[in-house]
Motif scaffolding. Structure first.
Motif, PDB file in Angstrom:
ATOM      1  N   UNK A 131       1.640  35.997  14.072  1.00  0.00           N
ATOM      2  CA  UNK A 131       0.870  35.495  12.936  1.00  0.00           C
ATOM      3  C   UNK A 131      -0.608  35.883  13.089  1.00  0.00           C
ATOM      4  N   UNK A 132      -1.110  35.777  14.292  1.00  0.00           N
ATOM      5  CA  UNK A 132      -2.512  36.136  14.543  1.00  0.00           C
ATOM      6  C   UNK A 132      -2.766  37.633  14.382  1.00  0.00           C
ATOM      7  N   UNK A 133      -1.732  38.447  14.465  1.00  0.00           N
ATOM      8  CA  UNK A 133      -1.876  39.899  14.319  1.00  0.00           C
ATOM      9  C   UNK A 133      -1.528  40.401  12.923  1.00  0.00           C
ATOM     10  N   UNK A 134      -1.258  39.500  11.993  1.00  0.00           N
ATOM     11  CA  UNK A 134      -0.888  39.877  10.630  1.00  0.00           C
ATOM     12  C   UNK A 134      -1.808  40.941  10.038  1.00  0.00           C
ATOM     13  N   UNK A 135      -3.111  40.801  10.251  1.00  0.00           N
ATOM     14  CA  UNK A 135      -4.067  41.726   9.621  1.00  0.00           C
ATOM     15  C   UNK A 135      -3.829  43.178  10.026  1.00  0.00           C
ATOM     16  N   UNK A 136      -3.225  43.403  11.173  1.00  0.00           N
ATOM     17  CA  UNK A 136      -2.979  44.769  11.646  1.00  0.00           C
ATOM     18  C   UNK A 136      -1.665  45.341  11.099  1.00  0.00           C
ATOM     19  N   UNK A 137      -0.871  44.518  10.458  1.00  0.00           N
ATOM     20  CA  UNK A 137       0.436  44.961   9.949  1.00  0.00           C
ATOM     21  C   UNK A 137       0.310  45.481   8.519  1.00  0.00           C
ATOM     22  N   UNK A 138       1.086  46.509   8.208  1.00  0.00           N
ATOM     23  CA  UNK A 138       1.144  46.992   6.830  1.00  0.00           C
ATOM     24  C   UNK A 138       1.888  45.977   5.963  1.00  0.00           C
ATOM     25  N   UNK A 139       3.084  45.574   6.421  1.00  0.00           N
ATOM     26  CA  UNK A 139       3.848  44.512   5.764  1.00  0.00           C
ATOM     27  C   UNK A 139       3.646  43.242   6.581  1.00  0.00           C
ATOM     28  N   UNK A 140       2.904  42.314   6.032  1.00  0.00           N
ATOM     29  CA  UNK A 140       2.604  41.062   6.716  1.00  0.00           C
ATOM     30  C   UNK A 140       3.713  40.072   6.360  1.00  0.00           C
ATOM     31  N   UNK A 141       4.842  40.211   7.052  1.00  0.00           N
ATOM     32  CA  UNK A 141       6.052  39.503   6.640  1.00  0.00           C
ATOM     33  C   UNK A 141       6.864  39.050   7.851  1.00  0.00           C
ATOM     34  N   UNK A 142       7.136  37.745   7.884  1.00  0.00           N
ATOM     35  CA  UNK A 142       7.980  37.171   8.926  1.00  0.00           C
ATOM     36  C   UNK A 142       9.066  36.349   8.245  1.00  0.00           C
ATOM     37  N   UNK A 143      10.302  36.545   8.690  1.00  0.00           N
ATOM     38  CA  UNK A 143      11.429  35.762   8.195  1.00  0.00           C
ATOM     39  C   UNK A 143      11.817  34.739   9.252  1.00  0.00           C
ATOM     40  N   UNK A 144      11.967  33.487   8.837  1.00  0.00           N
ATOM     41  CA  UNK A 144      12.457  32.434   9.719  1.00  0.00           C
ATOM     42  C   UNK A 144      13.898  32.137   9.310  1.00  0.00           C
ATOM     43  N   UNK A 145      14.802  32.284  10.256  1.00  0.00           N
ATOM     44  CA  UNK A 145      16.225  32.076   9.970  1.00  0.00           C
ATOM     45  C   UNK A 145      16.734  30.967  10.873  1.00  0.00           C
ATOM     46  N   UNK A 146      17.329  29.957  10.273  1.00  0.00           N
ATOM     47  CA  UNK A 146      17.915  28.865  11.042  1.00  0.00           C
ATOM     48  C   UNK A 146      19.337  29.261  11.410  1.00  0.00           C
ATOM     49  N   UNK A 147      19.659  29.180  12.682  1.00  0.00           N
ATOM     50  CA  UNK A 147      20.975  29.576  13.156  1.00  0.00           C
ATOM     51  C   UNK A 147      22.078  28.758  12.472  1.00  0.00           C
ATOM     52  N   UNK A 148      21.751  27.547  12.023  1.00  0.00           N
ATOM     53  CA  UNK A 148      22.723  26.689  11.344  1.00  0.00           C
ATOM     54  C   UNK A 148      22.643  26.808   9.829  1.00  0.00           C
TER      55      UNK A 148
END
Length: 146
Positions: free
Chosen positions: A10-27
């Protein structure tokens, strides 16, 4: 889920072209209870899109979905936690949910609660027989499994 890795990304988002994280719950029960995420603005995508499309003719839905979401993203420095994204899989919208999120993530920092599974490097929504069944293995961003 490694909270330290998530925080670092999250702190490195600015360096990413696509600032995207997916959170997936195993359940597959997306209910993010991660204190780190409490500081980010939560967006109920179902509400934003459904309310925004009320006065739009159905055949014009695909042209408006991205604009409706951009209207709630007011600050490019802010991080947005997208919740309840199920509406994006509605066939009436005629959109590719991942491509939409990728496109938005070029400008905005997005953390997305994925309402499905992550199996074999693929994000999956719904069951195979379901009309909104969706699989995508070709996507940008990072996946964190909770």
């Amino acid at each position: 889920m490694n909270i330290h890795s998530l925080k670092k990304d999250i702190n490195q988002f600015d360096a990413w072209y696509h600032k995207l994280i997916f959170l997936v719950d195993v359940n597959e029960k997306i209910k993010t209870e991660i204190p780190l995420l409490d500081r980010y603005e939560r967006i109920n995508v179902n509400r934003v899109v459904s309310e925004g499309l009320l006065s739009i003719p159905k055949q014009r839905y695909p042209m408006y979905v991205e604009e409706l979401l951009k209207q709630v993203f007011k600050d490019i420095e802010r991080i947005y936690l997208l919740q309840h994204i199920d509406i994006l899989f509605d066939q009436a919208l005629q959109i590719h949910p991942i491509r939409l999120l990728e496109n938005l993530s070029k400008t905005y920092k997005l953390i997305v609660e994925w309402p499905g599974r992550y199996v074999g490097s693929q994000l999956i929504y719904a069951e195979h027989e379901h009309p909104e069944y969706f699989v995508c293995g070709d996507f940008e961003g990072k996946v964190y499994i909770k």
